[in-house]
Each structure stands twice: as C-alpha cells, then as structure tokens.
Design an enzyme around this catalytic site. Structure first.
Site, PDB file in Angstrom:
ATOM      1  N   ASP A  40       5.438   3.923   8.805  1.00 25.35           N
ATOM      2  CA  ASP A  40       4.046   3.806   8.363  1.00 25.35           C
ATOM      3  C   ASP A  40       3.978   2.990   7.075  1.00 25.35           C
ATOM      4  O   ASP A  40       4.984   2.793   6.393  1.00 25.35           O
ATOM      5  CB  ASP A  40       3.417   5.196   8.155  1.00 25.35           C
ATOM      6  CG  ASP A  40       4.108   6.008   7.061  1.00 25.35           C
ATOM      7  OD1 ASP A  40       5.350   5.975   6.990  1.00 25.35           O
ATOM      8  OD2 ASP A  40       3.414   6.658   6.262  1.00 25.35           O
TER       9      ASP A  40
ATOM     10  N   GLU B 150       5.529   8.904   6.139  1.00 26.84           N
ATOM     11  CA  GLU B 150       6.147   9.120   4.815  1.00 26.84           C
ATOM     12  C   GLU B 150       5.138   8.981   3.696  1.00 26.84           C
ATOM     13  O   GLU B 150       5.193   9.693   2.694  1.00 26.84           O
ATOM     14  CB  GLU B 150       7.309   8.134   4.622  1.00 26.84           C
ATOM     15  CG  GLU B 150       8.147   8.413   3.372  1.00 26.84           C
ATOM     16  CD  GLU B 150       7.587   7.834   2.087  1.00 26.84           C
ATOM     17  OE1 GLU B 150       7.983   8.317   1.013  1.00 26.84           O
ATOM     18  OE2 GLU B 150       6.739   6.908   2.134  1.00 26.84           O
TER      19      GLU B 150
HETATM   20 ZN   LIG Z   1       8.156   3.657   1.174  1.00 27.77          ZN
END
Ligand SMILES: [Zn+2]
Length: 396
Positions: A88, A153
């Site tokens: 992401d 994340e």
């Molecule tokens: Zn990162």
C-alpha cells in the site's frame, strides 16, 4: 575462489537493471492508496513475478479482505529469512502538486517518480529482482527465503502484517523490513502514544467572560508547557522522544465562552518506554501543576492508541549479514541508524521475538511527498545488496 564468495558475486552480477526498473514501474502503475484503495492490483503484479520464479506463492486475506502475498523460495529448514515490504501507499494527494502523473511511473533525470517510488514499491522491486537474480545465477539456497508483501502498513498494518502474525506466519529466525533507509542499517524505531487531552470549562455569555471558565484558555496554558511531559532520556540511535499537538477542537459559537477544548497529541516514544502509564503520568502532573497556579484549569489526558517502540541488537546475526552484504557491494558497511517512523518491524520484534532490521534503498525524506522519487541507480544497488544478503544468510 571461496565458493561462498563466488555464489555471492554471481547473484549480485545477475541482477538485471531493466528488470528492477520495469517491476518498480509496474507496481507504481497499480495504485494501492491507503486509505481509499486496495492492494489487489499490486499484489497481482508481485504474485505473477514470484510465480514466474517458481516461488510457492499464496495470497492471505484477513477479515477486511485486503491481500498480502506470502511467497517462499529455496528450501531446507537449516536457515530462513523473511523479507517484509508493504504494497500500500499513502494517497497521491492533490494531483496539481505533482509535476507528473503519480501513477505513470516516469523516469526523469535518472529518477523514477511516482506514488510509492521509495515507500515502498521501489524497494519491493529491488527485493524481488534480487530473488530473480539468484535464480538466474543458478545459486541453490539451502534455506528458505520468505516474502511478506503486505497490505495496510500505512495505517498500522492492522489488515496486513498483523493478519500474518495472527495466523502464526511470523516464524522465521530473522527478518528484514525493506523500508527506505538510504541503505543505512535501521536497528531501532520509535513507538507512539496518541494522547487525547480535554480541557473542561464553564459556558457563559460571550459578553461576560468572567462568569465562565474558558476551556480554550486552559488548553492554551497546557499546550505551551507540553514539552515538560517528555522524559530526560536519549536513545543512541533514535535520539529523544518528541511530542506534537496535532489536532484541536473547542468552543461552540463565537459569542459563547467555550466549556470544552480537545487536542490530539502525538507523543513518540523511545525503545524501552514500554509502560503506557509511565508515559501518561507526566501529562497528569502537568495538569496538576497548572491547576496549582490557575485553579480554574481542568485538563485531563488519556491514551487513545499505543504502538510499542522496537529494537534489535547491533550484534545480531541479521545486522552482521546486512553489513557484510553492503560492504561486499559498496566497499563500505551500512552505518547503524534509528528509524524515525513506525514500521511493521515491531510485529516481528515485539510479538514474535524475531531479530529484525530495517534496510532498503530510497530516502524516507521524500516518502509521502508530491513527486516522490527513487534513484534508478539505488533500485539496482538495493537489488544487488539484497541478492548478496539472501545468499549470505541462506547458503553455506
Ligand atoms: Zn513505508
């Protein structure tokens, strides 16, 4: 020549610069903005690349359905290593702040530009291209190389690495989180306490402020002395703890004395600061000190969210292996560093007791910015160091 060195050199030499760049571009061209998007398209690109290498590849989804790719190469139980990278990115933001399309993955003056170029589709491409180079060089791994290419994340890994943790997939003996460190060796990172402070006052007509207690004024007194909540300690790699008043809200109308003011405070913690109560206590102490001077001040604080800091020792096997790989490729060891942000390393270190370092090409300084970029040369250099690292840890 020593056969270990020969395998190491062969893997690094087999890195194909065109392949690294093409893969990084394909990943950037598969948007995965978080929040707002999903990692599916980027996960498909990574999965297809890994399958072509003969890696055993599967996609893991948590309850939210977001994909994390888990792939293994090599074999044998004698050694193993996990390499973690997130798929992401933060959102591109206003397109008019970019000089190019954030998803066109253009190369300008030797720099690959695009959302995720350094954070961290570029580093993901370096790691996968390293695996391809090892395969092409015909180097047999007698340990297992595991890729965790994860979702989410940027919003704390709840739908990504945490899902892998909950499914007991974090079992490797050592790990690398490939966030951009400019190829310094990240051994520690700070954690965070998100504190909500609320000042309580008493409403009154705005023309008669003496009849009320102004909660915004109370909060102003509190915020001006906020640095006092910090401990007088310093970490050798992470420096000092910090505190930042991030969001404020208060009052109800222009002609009313505000009876309430709320502030979200971002307090970054150091490795070793593991006790939320100990971090919160100075906020209470500050409120009490202010109240002693100004009896009307009523500020209360609580921790809304907490993420532990984490740290791996400088003499761990994985730290030594990164230093060797870096020295073999660049003639200089990777210097020890602290990472200022928060990564998924904490899941490996704190929850699974896996020695883990943060190491990757690209600079954190341009992460999350408009015109985010990575030097194409660094993508290739990153792949060559990773190739050496994987061979070093997983053969012999
Ligand atoms: Zn990162």
């Amino acid at each position: 020549m020593d056969p270990a060195k020969r395998a190491n050199d062969a893997a690094a030499s087999a890195v194909d610069p065109d392949e690294v760049l093409a893969l990084a571009r394909a990943l950037i061209a598969s948007p995965s903005e978080n929040p707002g998007g999903t990692e599916d398209e980027a996960a498909d690109v990574a999965s297809a690349f890994l399958r072509d290498l003969g890696a055993d590849t599967r996609t893991v989804r948590g309850q939210a359905g977001r994909p994390s790719v888990v792939a293994t190469m090599g074999g044998g139980a004698a050694r193993d290593l996990a390499w973690n990278g997130h798929l992401d990115t933060v959102p591109a933001g206003s397109l008019d702040t970019w000089s190019v399309d954030p998803f066109a993955a253009e190369v300008v003056d030797g720099r690959l530009i695009g959302r995720g170029a350094c954070d961290m589709k570029g580093p993901v491409a370096s790691a996968l291209a390293a695996a391809a180079a090892i395969a092409r060089a015909g180097v047999e791994l007698d340990g297992t190389l595991t890729f965790h290419l994860v979702a989410d994340e940027e919003l704390a890994g709840v739908h990504g690495t945490r899902v892998l943790r909950d499914q007991d997939s974090l079992t490797q003996r050592m790990a690398v989180v490939g966030e951009p460190t400019d190829m310094t060796l990240g051994l520690a990172e700070r954690g965070g306490a998100w504190v909500t402070a609320t000042a309580y006052g008493a409403a009154a007509h705005g023309s008669q402020p003496d009849r009320g207690i102004n909660a915004i004024t109370s909060m102003a007194r509190f915020l001006l002395r906020l640095p006092e909540v910090l401990p007088d300690i310093e970490h050798p790699l992470c420096g000092r703890a910090t505190v930042n008043a991030a969001l404020i809200e208060g009052g109800s109308a222009p002609n009313v004395v505000p009876d309430r003011c709320e502030v979200d405070i971002d307090r970054r913690t150091l490795p070793g600061e593991n006790d939320p109560d100990a971090v919160l206590q100075p906020f209470h102490d500050l409120a009490a000190a202010l109240r002693a001077e100004h009896p009307d001040v009523d500020v209360r604080a609580e921790i809304r969210d907490w993420i532990d800091a984490s740290e791996t020792t400088s003499d761990s096997e994985i730290a030594e292996a990164v230093r060797r790989a870096s020295a073999a490729e660049r003639g200089a060891s990777a210097p020890d560093a602290g990472f200022t942000g928060i990564t998924d390393a904490r899941y490996y270190i704190n929850d699974a007791a896996i020695p883990t370092v943060i190491f990757g090409p690209g600079s954190l300084g341009v992460a999350h910015t408009a015109d985010e970029w990575i030097d194409v040369e660094d993508l290739v250099l990153g792949a060559r160091i990773y190739a050496r690292l994987f061979v070093d840890v997983l053969t012999g």
